[in-house]
Design an enzyme around this catalytic site. Structure first.
Site, mmCIF file in Angstrom:
data_model
loop_
_atom_site.group_PDB
_atom_site.id
_atom_site.type_symbol
_atom_site.label_atom_id
_atom_site.label_comp_id
_atom_site.label_asym_id
_atom_site.label_seq_id
_atom_site.Cartn_x
_atom_site.Cartn_y
_atom_site.Cartn_z
ATOM 1 N N CYS A 354 76.755 -18.670 24.565
ATOM 2 C CA CYS A 354 78.139 -19.009 24.239
ATOM 3 C C CYS A 354 78.941 -19.308 25.508
ATOM 4 C CB CYS A 354 78.769 -17.918 23.388
ATOM 5 S SG CYS A 354 80.239 -18.488 22.490
ATOM 6 N N HIS A 446 75.067 -16.868 19.033
ATOM 7 C CA HIS A 446 74.916 -15.416 19.123
ATOM 8 C C HIS A 446 73.857 -14.966 18.117
ATOM 9 C CE1 HIS A 446 78.442 -14.853 21.648
ATOM 10 N NE2 HIS A 446 79.173 -15.570 20.805
#
Length: 522
Positions: A354, A446
């Site tokens: 991310c 994630h």
């Protein structure tokens, strides 16, 4: 309406999340249809539901404990800190703007969001929270609510929507959890109760002692004295349990406390171990991404903040963050950026997740999160990032390294991949997310390392690049390990709490005639 219970705490990190999850797992094993709930959460560790709503990851974990699908109803207000003084406000799973702590908890400030939230707090926030709680109680046999911080935050009681505010509005019985490992638990129980108004005290049914070590008979006289002082029951004395791998709320506490294999020293399957260093960047989010690595026998995971701590690492992970540009500056100031560049040049593995993926790219254009404008990235991946006002919230699935993989996305940054090799693709081989160049990998997803097959293949790549004779265990199931941990939480409640008394509270509400403990609220 189904029954309800609010688990409050003498402090943050007293064990509210653990006890809430444990009660949910114990109840569902008794055949009770149960759901978790937290009206307002402050956390950088979040999750995306099936309907694309962002909630606290602790509530997603509690939903798993209850064996139900998580939803925005379970955490209607989420605050995601962006600095010491401001947070992004996520309402019903969607971001609605940034707000200062003073604006959220006190004065309205100048922003339209601040005026709306402050001016109509009871209607806009408490009303939404109570509507969600009512809907859950209309659907489930029981709703186990988690408070935040302490219910005796006397400076915030007027605007409280997560502790006694909802307890009084919904007539919920309250059990206060205290961490005896920190010391002072009796004073904390008594002081917490004594700082509440008579109306709030009438809902505090009693206490749960958490993290007790030693001979419980030595504690029993104190429990009796506490009952004499407060007129309230102690509903359980939970022993200290090592290695409870649950998803934390409030950032990294100590080492890798959330790792599911914390208390188990599992020998490696091959001849070598793999050493993983995780850069402890500012505003680190979803650090639980590396729990799945720590679950692998022979993988040693640690969080680091100095360049010399990267030198012996076989894999360096740059995790997610709520401040990508700030994290980038921190890496440069600490000398970690230069060490990451040396690793990349030497073909030594780096994984960015991310925000960590974004800062590994060539360029960042940010007028949203940091408002820093054009910023040069580390240049380790051929990626350009532009921050969009709309947040991406998704639960994607795909394929990576020949294995199925799934995850969840929570980011404002939009990545334009200009080269490199495909990392995560669809069934037809078209790139879905991320890329890799040599031993440097990056993805927005994630939770991808929780996909067992993909994790094993990725670790094989890391071991080869690092020259380690490491072999992933063929049978490690992260999902099964997490279920074991949730069952352990249920066992703690079943074996060490007064479950009959807890059931009466859930079904019947606060006991009548609880005495008032002076002085009460100021």
């Amino acid at each position: 309406m189904g029954g309800g219970l609010l688990i409050a705490g003498t402090t943050s990190d007293a064990g509210k999340s653990v006890v809430t999850a444990g009660i949910c797992r114990w109840l569902v094993r008794q055949g009770v249809k149960v759901a978790p709930f937290k009206g307002q959460n402050m956390s950088l560790n979040s999750f995306v539901t099936r309907e694309g709503a962002e909630i606290g990851r602790a509530q997603a974990m509690q939903a798993q404990a209850a064996r139900v699908e998580p939803s925005a109803l379970m955490n209607p207000v989420l605050l995601k800190p962006g600095s010491d003084r401001s947070s992004q406000v996520v309402l019903m799973g969607r971001p609605v703007g940034e707000m200062s702590a003073r604006g959220f908890f006190g004065a309205a400030g100048g922003s339209s969001l601040g005026k709306a939230l402050h001016g109509g707090r009871q209607q806009t926030l408490l009303g939404t929270v109570l509507e969600c709680l009512e809907e859950l109680r209309g659907t489930y046999d029981a709703v186990i609510c988690e408070g935040a911080g302490s219910p005796a935050e006397i400076n915030l009681r007027r605007t409280d929507i997560v502790n006694m505010g909802i307890a009084r509005a919904a007539r919920l019985p309250v059990v206060v959890v205290g961490d005896i490992d920190r010391g002072g638990v009796f004073a904390s129980f008594f002081g917490t109760t004594a700082l509440l108004s008579p109306e709030d005290q009438a809902l505090v049914a009693g206490y749960v002692v958490n993290k007790f070590r030693g001979d419980v008979t030595l504690l029993e006289p104190g429990i009796e004295m506490l009952r004499g002082l407060t007129g309230r029951h102690t509903y359980g004395i939970l022993p200290y349990a090592h290695g409870l791998g649950i998803d934390e709320e409030d950032g990294l506490r100590v080492s890798l406390r959330g790792a599911v294999r914390e208390s188990v020293v599992a020998p490696p399957v091959g001849e070598d171990v793999l050493r993983v260093a995780v850069c402890a960047v500012p505003l680190m989010s979803n650090f639980t991404d590396v729990d799945a690595l720590a679950a692998e026998p022979g993988v040693v995971v640690r969080f680091v903040d100095r360049p010399e701590e990267l030198t012996d690492a076989d894999l360096v992970v740059v995790p997610g963050t709520r401040g990508t540009v700030r994290a980038l500056e921190w890496l440069r100031e600490r000398g970690l950026a230069a060490e990451l560049a040396r690793r990349a040049a030497g073909g030594r593995p780096v994984l960015g997740i991310c925000g960590g993926f974004q800062l590994l790219g060539e360029h960042i254009e940010d007028e949203v999160e940091s408002r820093a404008g054009s910023v040069a990235g580390l240049g380790l991946l051929p990626v350009r990032v532009r921050f969009a006002a709309e947040k991406t919230l998704a639960r994607p699935v795909g394929e990576a390294l020949g294995e199925p993989v799934e995850g969840y996305e929570i980011h404002h940054g939009v990545a334009e991949v200009l080269g490199g090799d495909t990392f995560i693709s669809d069934d037809n081989g078209h790139s879905l997310d991320g890329c890799h160049v040599g031993a440097v990998w990056g993805t927005h997803w994630h939770g991808s390392l929780e996909s067992d097959g993909f994790r094993r293949r990725f670790l094989e790549h890391v071991a080869r690049a690092a020259g380690r004779r490491f072999v992933p265990a063929p049978d490690t199931s992260f999902g099964a390990l997490r279920e074991e941990q949730l069952d352990r939480l249920g066992d703690l409640i079943e074996e060490h709490a007064d479950t009959d008394a807890l059931l009466r509270l859930i079904e019947q509400g606060p006991p009548a005639g609880l005495p008032f403990i002076p002085p009460g609220a100021p």
